[in-house]
Design a protein around this motif. Structure first.
Motif, PDB file in Angstrom:
ATOM      1  N   PHE A  69      49.889  16.476  32.522  1.00 40.68           N
ATOM      2  CA  PHE A  69      51.248  16.083  32.929  1.00 40.68           C
ATOM      3  C   PHE A  69      51.761  16.972  34.070  1.00 40.68           C
ATOM      4  CE2 PHE A  69      51.947  13.968  28.643  1.00 40.68           C
ATOM      5  CZ  PHE A  69      52.081  12.699  29.184  1.00 40.68           C
ATOM      6  N   ALA A  70      51.462  18.259  33.968  1.00 45.75           N
ATOM      7  CA  ALA A  70      51.917  19.194  35.015  1.00 45.75           C
ATOM      8  C   ALA A  70      51.297  18.811  36.362  1.00 45.75           C
ATOM      9  CB  ALA A  70      51.554  20.628  34.639  1.00 45.75           C
ATOM     10  N   GLU A  71      50.046  18.397  36.319  1.00 44.96           N
ATOM     11  CA  GLU A  71      49.351  18.014  37.546  1.00 44.96           C
ATOM     12  C   GLU A  71      49.986  16.752  38.155  1.00 44.96           C
ATOM     13  OE1 GLU A  71      47.498  19.451  39.412  1.00 44.96           O
ATOM     14  OE2 GLU A  71      46.002  18.186  40.374  1.00 44.96           O
ATOM     15  N   MET A  72      50.333  15.807  37.291  1.00 46.61           N
ATOM     16  CA  MET A  72      50.960  14.577  37.797  1.00 46.61           C
ATOM     17  C   MET A  72      52.331  14.882  38.393  1.00 46.61           C
ATOM     18  SD  MET A  72      49.840  11.809  34.897  1.00 46.61           S
ATOM     19  CE  MET A  72      49.691  10.275  35.810  1.00 46.61           C
ATOM     20  N   ALA A  73      53.066  15.782  37.751  1.00 48.35           N
ATOM     21  CA  ALA A  73      54.387  16.160  38.274  1.00 48.35           C
ATOM     22  C   ALA A  73      54.237  16.882  39.610  1.00 48.35           C
ATOM     23  CB  ALA A  73      55.116  17.044  37.263  1.00 48.35           C
ATOM     24  N   ARG A  74      53.191  17.706  39.717  1.00 45.71           N
ATOM     25  CA  ARG A  74      52.941  18.415  40.988  1.00 45.71           C
ATOM     26  C   ARG A  74      52.667  17.404  42.101  1.00 45.71           C
ATOM     27  NH1 ARG A  74      48.978  19.922  44.221  1.00 45.71           N
ATOM     28  NH2 ARG A  74      47.399  18.828  42.981  1.00 45.71           N
ATOM     29  N   ILE A  75      51.860  16.404  41.794  1.00 42.83           N
ATOM     30  CA  ILE A  75      51.524  15.400  42.813  1.00 42.83           C
ATOM     31  C   ILE A  75      52.773  14.602  43.200  1.00 42.83           C
ATOM     32  CG2 ILE A  75      50.186  13.292  43.232  1.00 42.83           C
ATOM     33  CD1 ILE A  75      48.012  14.691  41.400  1.00 42.83           C
ATOM     34  N   GLU A  76      53.579  14.261  42.207  1.00 43.10           N
ATOM     35  CA  GLU A  76      54.834  13.563  42.508  1.00 43.10           C
ATOM     36  C   GLU A  76      55.687  14.416  43.445  1.00 43.10           C
ATOM     37  OE1 GLU A  76      57.414  12.790  39.168  1.00 43.10           O
ATOM     38  OE2 GLU A  76      58.461  11.183  40.228  1.00 43.10           O
ATOM     39  N   GLY A  77      55.625  15.717  43.247  1.00 42.14           N
ATOM     40  CA  GLY A  77      56.399  16.654  44.081  1.00 42.14           C
ATOM     41  C   GLY A  77      55.892  16.767  45.513  1.00 42.14           C
ATOM     42  N   ILE A  78      54.739  16.199  45.792  1.00 41.14           N
ATOM     43  CA  ILE A  78      54.216  16.174  47.180  1.00 41.14           C
ATOM     44  C   ILE A  78      54.382  14.778  47.773  1.00 41.14           C
ATOM     45  CG2 ILE A  78      52.155  16.440  48.638  1.00 41.14           C
ATOM     46  CD1 ILE A  78      50.990  18.256  46.476  1.00 41.14           C
ATOM     47  N   MET A  79      54.051  13.746  46.957  1.00 41.90           N
ATOM     48  CA  MET A  79      53.900  12.393  47.494  1.00 41.90           C
ATOM     49  C   MET A  79      55.148  11.511  47.394  1.00 41.90           C
ATOM     50  SD  MET A  79      50.777  12.808  48.293  1.00 41.90           S
ATOM     51  CE  MET A  79      49.395  13.867  47.833  1.00 41.90           C
ATOM     52  N   SER A  80      56.112  11.888  46.553  1.00 43.63           N
ATOM     53  CA  SER A  80      57.264  11.000  46.359  1.00 43.63           C
ATOM     54  C   SER A  80      58.115  10.920  47.629  1.00 43.63           C
ATOM     55  CB  SER A  80      58.127  11.526  45.208  1.00 43.63           C
ATOM     56  OG  SER A  80      59.352  10.835  45.192  1.00 43.63           O
ATOM     57  N   ARG A  81      58.632   9.725  47.879  1.00 44.07           N
ATOM     58  CA  ARG A  81      59.573   9.566  49.006  1.00 44.07           C
ATOM     59  C   ARG A  81      60.986   9.845  48.557  1.00 44.07           C
ATOM     60  NH1 ARG A  81      59.563   3.987  51.606  1.00 44.07           N
ATOM     61  NH2 ARG A  81      61.081   5.006  52.925  1.00 44.07           N
ATOM     62  N   HIS A  82      61.180   9.915  47.264  1.00 45.10           N
ATOM     63  CA  HIS A  82      62.543   9.892  46.738  1.00 45.10           C
ATOM     64  C   HIS A  82      63.093  11.267  46.419  1.00 45.10           C
ATOM     65  CE1 HIS A  82      61.465   5.788  46.732  1.00 45.10           C
ATOM     66  NE2 HIS A  82      60.487   6.025  45.887  1.00 45.10           N
ATOM     67  N   GLN A  83      62.213  12.228  46.184  1.00 47.09           N
ATOM     68  CA  GLN A  83      62.690  13.598  46.007  1.00 47.09           C
ATOM     69  C   GLN A  83      62.756  14.208  47.412  1.00 47.09           C
ATOM     70  OE1 GLN A  83      60.160  15.639  43.199  1.00 47.09           O
ATOM     71  NE2 GLN A  83      60.164  13.915  41.794  1.00 47.09           N
ATOM     72  N   PRO A  84      63.871  14.788  47.788  1.00 47.48           N
ATOM     73  CA  PRO A  84      64.080  15.147  49.194  1.00 47.48           C
ATOM     74  C   PRO A  84      63.139  16.214  49.741  1.00 47.48           C
ATOM     75  CG  PRO A  84      65.893  15.918  47.796  1.00 47.48           C
ATOM     76  CD  PRO A  84      65.033  15.063  46.943  1.00 47.48           C
ATOM     77  N   GLN A  85      62.600  17.068  48.878  1.00 53.15           N
ATOM     78  CA  GLN A  85      61.819  18.186  49.409  1.00 53.15           C
ATOM     79  C   GLN A  85      60.307  17.970  49.394  1.00 53.15           C
ATOM     80  OE1 GLN A  85      62.842  20.537  51.291  1.00 53.15           O
ATOM     81  NE2 GLN A  85      64.911  19.737  51.003  1.00 53.15           N
ATOM     82  N   THR A  86      59.858  16.771  49.086  1.00 49.94           N
ATOM     83  CA  THR A  86      58.407  16.567  49.063  1.00 49.94           C
ATOM     84  C   THR A  86      57.872  16.537  50.499  1.00 49.94           C
ATOM     85  OG1 THR A  86      58.475  14.157  49.231  1.00 49.94           O
ATOM     86  CG2 THR A  86      58.652  15.095  47.009  1.00 49.94           C
ATOM     87  N   ALA A  87      56.552  16.771  50.619  1.00 47.07           N
ATOM     88  CA  ALA A  87      55.950  16.765  51.954  1.00 47.07           C
ATOM     89  C   ALA A  87      56.135  15.402  52.626  1.00 47.07           C
ATOM     90  CB  ALA A  87      54.465  17.108  51.845  1.00 47.07           C
ATOM     91  N   ALA A 192      49.411   6.389  45.310  1.00 48.55           N
ATOM     92  CA  ALA A 192      49.655   7.749  44.789  1.00 48.55           C
ATOM     93  C   ALA A 192      49.520   7.823  43.265  1.00 48.55           C
ATOM     94  CB  ALA A 192      51.043   8.235  45.218  1.00 48.55           C
ATOM     95  N   LYS A 193      49.924   6.748  42.589  1.00 45.11           N
ATOM     96  CA  LYS A 193      49.839   6.771  41.128  1.00 45.11           C
ATOM     97  C   LYS A 193      48.375   6.847  40.684  1.00 45.11           C
ATOM     98  CE  LYS A 193      52.575   3.710  38.959  1.00 45.11           C
ATOM     99  NZ  LYS A 193      52.702   2.404  38.270  1.00 45.11           N
ATOM    100  N   GLY A 194      47.537   6.096  41.364  1.00 43.99           N
ATOM    101  CA  GLY A 194      46.102   6.123  41.050  1.00 43.99           C
ATOM    102  C   GLY A 194      45.524   7.512  41.260  1.00 43.99           C
ATOM    103  N   TYR A 195      45.919   8.124  42.354  1.00 45.44           N
ATOM    104  CA  TYR A 195      45.459   9.493  42.639  1.00 45.44           C
ATOM    105  C   TYR A 195      45.906  10.440  41.531  1.00 45.44           C
ATOM    106  CZ  TYR A 195      45.248  14.061  44.941  1.00 45.44           C
ATOM    107  OH  TYR A 195      45.006  15.385  45.219  1.00 45.44           O
TER     108      TYR A 195
END
Ligand code: AMP
Ligand code: MG
Length: 355
Positions: A69-87, A192-195
């Motif tokens: 779960f932590a890994e999925m949250a980390r990926i969301e923190g890079i790939m999401s368009r909706h959280q303002p600070q993601t890459a 991204a979800k698949g990744y």
């Protein structure tokens, strides 16, 4: 901060329904006393993600599932368009026409997305952020009417004026990404979800878990077995969310390892004047893909490929998909047409239940 765009009450309700449905599918015809099975569910990446393990000692299970779960949250923190600070969000907010440094991991995922773009003749495109925004599918509450024809035409003209995303990995440790036109923005929602599912599986394996299943809103990857049986999961009916229309199981796969991902016009949509407008857009038209399909399920060795291809095949339609799917080794397809009839490739592992 709105973390889960598209998570309207209705959507949350249907996600819970889906979970119940999948739960039922797991248990069909079996003894309900299954002390070896453990499932943990979290809300991540705008959907319900559940991780199931079989026959794993409790502390190992807890550790592995937590890491996954932590890994999925980390990926969301890079790939999401909706959280303002993601890459991805930072890239999209940056200056156009100027290559920007991006994380290596993001560059690697864009490279994979561009591979799917190539093999789908452009039906899959990771640069559709602007038109997705114009349709409102990236927001919490999508508008209930389509954008004007003028706005779509304007977008099309700009979008087609250049290749869009330009990834440079001349120095692999310092990749950059640029844009050739203002109609392009990065959106990795189709892959991204698949990744993230693949990376979660990796974490389970790292923790010594050999039998497990990661299910992110019906997009799934399983490893090993469920005791002496293969994993068995339901595919949702595209028009009756509470029904399973097909069951997928993969007794013949090496180590029981396989991904199953579905793209459909029912996942995020609105109705206007009797017309359904959904979230999978055709880069050729700027409109929701009208390929005559309700959903496409793809089985593949990994969830990233299955995710990218299910979106691509949905846009490509039946004829092109049937001609081309074999070009990707290990890929099998089940597609459901507008009239709710289906076609499945010879090697698709599972059965059609129908209505
Ligand atoms: P999926 O549910 O995996 O089929 O992906 C749908 C998501 O991918 C949408 O919500 C968009 O974020 C994005 N998307 C929509 N159309 C496309 C397309 N033609 N190519 C790539 N990504 C797309
Ligand atoms: Mg996809």
């Amino acid at each position: 901060m709105k973390r889960f765009p598209g998570m309207t009450k209705q959507r949350i309700f249907s996600l819970f329904f889906l979970l119940i449905l999948l739960y039922i599918a797991f248990f069909t015809g079996e003894n309900r006393q299954q002390p070896d099975k453990r499932t943990t569910t979290r809300l991540l990446m705008g959907t319900l993600v559940s991780i199931t393990t079989w026959g794993v000692e409790e502390s190992r299970e807890r550790e592995g599932v937590k890491a996954a779960f932590a890994e999925m949250a980390r990926i969301e923190g890079i790939m999401s368009r909706h959280q303002p600070q993601t890459a991805v969000a930072r890239f999209n907010a940056g200056l156009p026409h100027q290559p920007q440094p991006i994380p290596v991991e993001l560059a690697q995922l864009i490279e994979k997305a561009q591979h799917i773009q190539t093999i789908s003749d452009g039906s899959f495109n990771p640069g559709l952020g602007k038109i997705i925004e114009l349709w409102g599918f990236s927001t919490d509450t999508p508008p209930q009417t389509p954008p004007s024809q003028n706005k779509i035409d304007e977008w099309l003209t700009h979008f087609k004026s250049g290749p869009g995303l330009v990834l440079s990995q001349i120095q692999p440790s310092q990749p950059t990404l640029g844009l050739t036109n203002s109609a392009t923005a990065l959106d990795l929602g189709g892959i991204a979800k698949g990744y993230a599912i693949d990376r979660a599986i990796e974490q389970l394996r790292k923790a010594g878990i050999e039998n497990g299943l990661v299910n992110a809103g019906g997009d799934i990857r399983g490893i090993g077995h469920k005791g002496d049986k293969p994993w068995r999961v339901g595919i949702q009916h595209p028009r009756e969310t509470e029904r399973v229309i097909a069951v997928s199981q993969w007794p013949n796969r090496k180590n029981g390892d396989m991904a199953l991902v579905t793209s459909g016009d029912y996942e995020r949509f609105f109705m206007d004047q009797g017309q359904r407008y959904h979230h999978i857009l055709d880069p050729e038209t700027g409109y929701p893909a009208k390929s005559g399909l309700l959903s496409v399920s793809v089985q593949a060795d990994n969830a990233l490929l299955a995710d990218g291809l299910s979106t691509a095949f949905f846009v490509m339609g039946e004829e092109l998909t049937r001609r081309r799917y074999r070009e990707s080794p290990g890929v099998e397809v089940l597609l459901i047409r507008q009239d709710e009839s289906h076609w499945k490739s010879e090697g698709f592992q599972g059965e059609w239940l129908g209505r």
